[in-house]
Design an enzyme around this catalytic site. Structure first.
Site, short mmCIF file in Angstrom:
data_model
loop_
_atom_site.label_atom_id
_atom_site.label_comp_id
_atom_site.label_asym_id
_atom_site.label_seq_id
_atom_site.Cartn_x
_atom_site.Cartn_y
_atom_site.Cartn_z
N HIS A 175 -2.66 -1.15 -3.24
CA HIS A 175 -3.78 -0.22 -3.10
C HIS A 175 -3.52 1.00 -3.99
O HIS A 175 -2.57 1.75 -3.78
CB HIS A 175 -3.92 0.24 -1.65
N MET A 214 -0.22 1.27 5.30
CA MET A 214 -0.93 1.60 6.52
C MET A 214 -2.08 0.63 6.74
O MET A 214 -2.70 0.15 5.79
CB MET A 214 -1.47 3.03 6.44
N SER A 219 0.85 -1.19 0.00
CA SER A 219 0.00 0.00 0.00
C SER A 219 0.89 1.24 0.00
O SER A 219 1.71 1.40 -0.90
CB SER A 219 -0.96 -0.03 1.20
N THR A 220 0.77 2.09 1.00
CA THR A 220 1.52 3.34 1.03
C THR A 220 3.03 3.08 0.96
O THR A 220 3.58 2.33 1.75
CB THR A 220 1.21 4.12 2.31
N ASP A 251 -4.59 -4.61 6.20
CA ASP A 251 -5.01 -5.43 5.07
C ASP A 251 -3.89 -6.39 4.68
O ASP A 251 -2.74 -5.98 4.51
CB ASP A 251 -5.38 -4.55 3.87
#
Length: 337
Positions: A178, A271, A152-153, A274
């Protein structure tokens, strides 16, 4: 304490909209606005913001040029604001590669406040010239294993780093990052140009092949694997999971169910949580699992959540994760010393 934000955009209308949107959140304080990078430079010196929102296209100096200067001279969390078009997506991917923490699209600014607050907690490092990683390990020997990666991030830079060491005959690799819908096709194309394996946005029914990397499409569907011995990608439009679609948990859980011990899972920077439960399901099914270590994560959220519930077999720094995953997927050398 409130997160102090500086808004940088050449449009007075957009600056006003951004300020109104962020000011609704009691945990955020907009400490200033700037119409171009030169105003922004002086505002940064005077106001010392925690986070900057930065427009991609501006006069005098582009957002990318200014972002690169920030990351070299005064690294700080930056959220890019971009028009959600294919051209805007390509530019924003460059920004994420340079070091922007996240991005948000005009004109709805979906999730802007949460992204700004998340950015304030990110670990931002000075921009350094990316160099080719030296690989001294034994060559990868293809097996029947499948690799699944979730991020993700900070994941754009992490995936580029990890996949840059993959050979043309890498294991079939599925990636859930993401990312908004407009970005994933551009990201896949970018990876395909820079990596030795073939990289594509996943299509429903696409067979998993050696030497291919499949990127989950953003926004509308989850990526799963199905088919047992005839493994294929499956896309479905089911509900959000952990607030995401595509969800890393959905990918990892399907790999656990369909492939089991013939799989390897890797969870990268991001973050939230997930992917943690899905990676645990993979490990319980006999798969090998790796997690990015705290020191190299932009946000040590997803890898931490997975590690804390026992889903991660071993943590490793980003620079060694690509080779570590390949070693776990490779055919074992019988009788080797």
């Amino acid at each position: 304490m409130s997160v102090r934000v500086l808004i940088v955009d050449d449009s007075a209308t957009i600056r006003s909209l951004l300020k109104a949107e962020l000011s609704r959140d009691p945990e955020i304080e907009v400490v200033g606005v700037a119409g171009d990078p030169f105003e922004a430079r002086e505002a940064i010196k005077a106001l010392s913001p925690d986070v900057i929102t930065l427009d991609v296209e501006m006069p005098k100096m582009t957002g990318l040029e200014f972002l690169e200067k920030i990351m070299r001279l005064r690294p700080m969390p930056v959220v890019m604001v971009s028009t959600l078009t294919q051209a805007g997506a390509a530019i924003t991917l460059e920004a994420l590669e340079i070091g922007a923490v996240d991005c948000v699209g005009k004109p709805d600014f979906d999730g802007l406040a949460e992204k700004v607050k998340m950015a304030a907690r990110a670990r931002v490092r000075p921009l350094v010239q990316r160099t080719a990683l030296r690989v001294d390990h034994a060559p990868y020997r293809p097996s029947d294993k499948v690799l699944a990666i979730g991020s993700s991030t900070g994941g754009v830079e992490a995936l580029i780093t990890m996949l840059s060491v993959f050979p043309e005959n890498c294991p079939p690799t599925l990636v859930t990052q993401h990312m908004p819908a407009t970005f994933t096709s551009s990201f896949a194309a970018r990876l395909d140009r820079t990596c030795k394996p073939h990289v594509e946005e996943a299509r429903d029914g696409a067979p998993l092949r050696t030497g291919c990397i499949y990127i989950a499409p953003g926004g509308a569907t989850h990526l799963r694997v199905a088919g047992g011995t005839q493994r294929v990608c499956r896309l479905d439009e089911s509900d959000l999971v952990n607030g995401h679609r595509p969800s890393v948990d959905v990918l990892f859980t399907s790999v656990a169910q369909e492939i089991g011990a013939r799989a390897v899972g890797v969870i990268l920077t991001g973050m939230g949580k997930d992917g943690a439960l899905g990676l645990k399901a993979m490990r319980e099914a006999g798969a090998r699992t790796l997690g990015q270590d705290e020191s190299t994560c932009v946000v040590y959220g997803m890898p931490r959540a997975a590690f804390e519930i026992g889903a991660v077999e071993r943590q490793a720094p980003l620079g060694s994760l690509g080779r570590a995953a390949l070693d776990l997927c490779s055919v074992e050398m019988r009788g080797a010393a």
